[in-house]
Design an enzyme around this catalytic site. Sequence first.
Site, short mmCIF file in Angstrom:
data_model
loop_
_atom_site.label_atom_id
_atom_site.label_comp_id
_atom_site.label_asym_id
_atom_site.label_seq_id
_atom_site.Cartn_x
_atom_site.Cartn_y
_atom_site.Cartn_z
N GLU A 163 23.54 -72.05 26.39
CA GLU A 163 22.60 -71.38 25.48
C GLU A 163 23.27 -70.48 24.44
O GLU A 163 22.89 -69.31 24.30
CB GLU A 163 21.57 -70.59 26.29
CG GLU A 163 20.84 -71.47 27.28
CD GLU A 163 19.79 -70.74 28.11
OE1 GLU A 163 19.69 -69.51 28.02
OE2 GLU A 163 19.06 -71.42 28.85
N GLU A 269 18.26 -80.03 33.51
CA GLU A 269 17.32 -79.10 34.17
C GLU A 269 15.89 -79.58 33.98
O GLU A 269 15.01 -78.81 33.60
CB GLU A 269 17.49 -77.68 33.59
CG GLU A 269 18.91 -77.17 33.64
CD GLU A 269 19.07 -75.73 33.14
OE1 GLU A 269 18.07 -75.03 32.98
OE2 GLU A 269 20.22 -75.32 32.95
C1 XIL Z 1 16.68 -70.03 36.25
C2 XIL Z 1 16.48 -70.09 37.75
O1 XIL Z 1 15.82 -71.29 38.08
C3 XIL Z 1 15.67 -68.89 38.23
O2 XIL Z 1 15.62 -68.87 39.65
C4 XIL Z 1 16.28 -67.61 37.71
O3 XIL Z 1 15.45 -66.52 38.07
C5 XIL Z 1 16.45 -67.63 36.22
O4 XIL Z 1 17.23 -68.79 35.86
N1 XIL Z 1 18.20 -72.23 31.89
C6 XIL Z 1 19.26 -72.29 32.77
C7 XIL Z 1 19.02 -72.03 34.21
O5 XIL Z 1 20.36 -72.68 32.38
O6 XIL Z 1 20.12 -71.43 34.83
C8 XIL Z 1 17.78 -71.16 34.44
O7 XIL Z 1 17.54 -71.06 35.84
C9 XIL Z 1 16.60 -71.77 33.71
C10 XIL Z 1 16.85 -71.80 32.21
#
Ligand code: XIL
Length: 382
Positions: A163, A269
């Site tokens: 990001e 994701e």
């Molecule tokens: C999220 C997790 O799923 C949560 O448990 C945590 O509280 C916050 O982060 N982008 C990413 C992930 O790259 O690491 C994030 O994961 C979601 C957004």
Amino acid sequence: MFKKINIALFSLFICLLGCKTKKESVAVKPETTQNPSLKNSFKDDFLIGAALNTNQIKELDTSAVALLKKEFNSITPENDMKWEQIHPAIDSFYFDIADKYVALGEKNNMHIVGHTLVWHSQLAPWMQEVTDSTLMAKYIENHINTIVGRYKGRINTWDVVNEALNEDGTPRESNFYKVMGSEKYIELAFKLAAKADPDAKLVYNDYNLWKPEKRAGVVRLVKQLQKDGVKIDCVGMQGHWSLKGPSIEDIENSIIAYAELGVKVSFTELDVTALPNPWDLNGAAIEQSYEKYEGDPVMNPYPVKLTDSAQTQLANRYEAIFKLFLKHKDKIERVTFWGINDGQSWLNYWPINGRTNHPLLFDRKNKPKKAYHSVLVLKNKN
Ligand code: XIL
């Protein structure tokens, strides 16, 4: 007397056996031709992954772990390798959970992803406070060398930078960017990771990478790295999507644009929110907070389960998404879901806390949903 005890013990034994078999058969059915798995159905196309929470990594959530073994061949740690967890103080690393995570993947012959080395969010507070560029470079170097070095040859893929771009494709003004004065910190991170484990696949990972402006930003970034001779293997499109958007066309245009650079694409994701958006939310930046909507029933329309029609909408959306993935399977390395089942999904607590979301292929009891079948049937038509 003995006979009585024996009968009692025997009955107890049968009951235990019965209970155990019953529990397992409800949760995870073994794979058969009639009951195929995701990982085997898509084995010639791409890897199928899941993000694991701490309980799953520790194998305490046995039912989810059984499902993981049946359905998935790649894993990502949902939180346990983020900077604040793994490198909480300047001179201390915490590897207990990460070691268990890697061991679990190895034991089950899974593709193991490291997530994530350099990210402005879930960063340890001490690192957030660094103001000197030479020191920051030194800390990044120590972070990457120590972690990537520890798992050299064992972690297959690293999300090196997460990001780093704004929605319009310009550099995000993170502390890394501000202190280092440019995007050079990205180059530094990739160079260090490549040196610490030359065989690991290196990913730039971000959300909303279907957006044309952000897509252009990634293309710019990857070209810059390539021009400078820095290794980058893959663009990770996170895939936090909804029933309505993004359009298949926007996703497709990004897959094509990234593949044209000579890198692979992974969906790192994936989840599809089934709940209404209270905003015109731009992406998945986890800083956004919508506390005022907590407890609002309009924002939480399926507190017990999805209606049949919502179930069908979700199934149709996943079907369209996977049709696109199959069309571009030559460009796609991996499709990872952000969780094994709906109960564990971060979308139950983000962006509004306390909702009941249903974004994955398995429900809270680890049972396959209609969306699971709509995806599987693409590969298992008779
Ligand atoms: C999220 C997790 O799923 C949560 O448990 C945590 O509280 C916050 O982060 N982008 C990413 C992930 O790259 O690491 C994030 O994961 C979601 C957004």
